[in-house]
Scaffold this active site. Sequence first.
Site, PDB file in Angstrom:
ATOM      1  N   SER A   1       5.121 -28.171  42.910  1.00 52.90           N
ATOM      2  CA  SER A   1       6.338 -27.843  43.034  1.00 52.90           C
ATOM      3  C   SER A   1       6.808 -29.114  44.136  1.00 52.90           C
ATOM      4  O   SER A   1       6.264 -30.079  44.056  1.00 52.90           O
ATOM      5  CB  SER A   1       6.388 -26.570  43.750  1.00 52.90           C
ATOM      6  OG  SER A   1       7.985 -26.373  43.570  1.00 52.90           O
ATOM      7  N   ASN A   2       8.075 -28.905  44.757  1.00 54.78           N
ATOM      8  CA  ASN A   2       8.569 -30.042  45.565  1.00 54.78           C
ATOM      9  C   ASN A   2       9.190 -29.156  46.851  1.00 54.78           C
ATOM     10  O   ASN A   2       9.303 -27.970  46.811  1.00 54.78           O
ATOM     11  CB  ASN A   2       9.340 -31.100  45.044  1.00 54.78           C
ATOM     12  CG  ASN A   2      10.701 -30.311  44.356  1.00 54.78           C
ATOM     13  OD1 ASN A   2      11.445 -29.339  45.020  1.00 54.78           O
ATOM     14  ND2 ASN A   2      10.513 -30.106  42.850  1.00 54.78           N
ATOM     15  N   ARG A   3       9.595 -30.025  47.862  1.00 58.84           N
ATOM     16  CA  ARG A   3      10.146 -29.481  48.934  1.00 58.84           C
ATOM     17  C   ARG A   3      11.500 -28.865  48.830  1.00 58.84           C
ATOM     18  O   ARG A   3      12.267 -28.606  50.073  1.00 58.84           O
ATOM     19  CB  ARG A   3      10.072 -30.655  49.990  1.00 58.84           C
ATOM     20  CG  ARG A   3       8.580 -30.757  50.391  1.00 58.84           C
ATOM     21  CD  ARG A   3       8.658 -32.159  51.592  1.00 58.84           C
ATOM     22  NE  ARG A   3       7.501 -32.790  51.602  1.00 58.84           N
ATOM     23  CZ  ARG A   3       6.420 -32.170  52.069  1.00 58.84           C
ATOM     24  NH1 ARG A   3       6.336 -31.042  52.619  1.00 58.84           N
ATOM     25  NH2 ARG A   3       5.112 -32.904  52.307  1.00 58.84           N
TER      26      ARG A   3
END
Length: 226
Positions: free
Chosen positions: A34-36
């Site tokens: 995923s990402n931030r």
Amino acid sequence: MVDQPLFSSKQVVCRFLVTAGPTVEAIDPVRFISNRSTGKMGYAIAAEFAARGADVVLVSGPTCLDAPEGVRCVDVVSAEDMYRECVALWPEMDGAVMCAAVADYTPAKVSDAKIKKTESSRFSIDLVPTKDIAAELGRTKRAGQLLVGFALETDNEEANALGKLERKNLDMIVLNSLRDEGAGFGGDTNRITIYSGGRNGGKTVFPLESKTAAAAHIVDFIESLP
Ligand code: CTP
């Protein structure tokens, strides 16, 4: 926030799709890529549209945020889920603001069982590209529909943003640079630059401000477009 709800003052209520948050791509039942992204910017835009009387559908990846008042929320997990929901909703919409940080790659195969450590010290995952949702909406955009994208960049910011504006057939793109202090993922502030009207179009730079204020500027800008 403006005094008068502008969208409801038009003859018909405008319908807007907003995407927000990260997407989560499963590797196995335990792990994911995923990402931030926290979703704050997209949720603020959805709330701003709703406060001005628009009919808003927020398609969101997993976040810790509450649904904004008056907004219909569709919760999704992966880029493929988000693509499916957005493509189905798009024909009924007057516009879309693509704020989600969609994963660019997803595992080619999701393991049903937890992947165990092996003797070898290395482990690799075969990743395949996800579908570009904004580009697909751009490809199928009909006259009168407005498509807005975001570009979060670390370098060659303007060139990258203008490239995305063209490639995805967007009407407007909101750039934020991770090089600017107070901009980007997680925080409550942002520093945005809006490009509209193609390569020779306009450029408007906004100061560092809260994500709520940035959302109001973005919606003001959308309302001012011909
Ligand atoms: N976007 C999308 N679907 C994707 C990837 C991106 O809808 N699969 C949208 C984002 O929501 C954003 C715009 O496209 O509005 C630009 O996203 P960004 O991640 O900055 O660009 P990419 O095209 O993925 O290019 P790169 O990651 O190489 O910068």
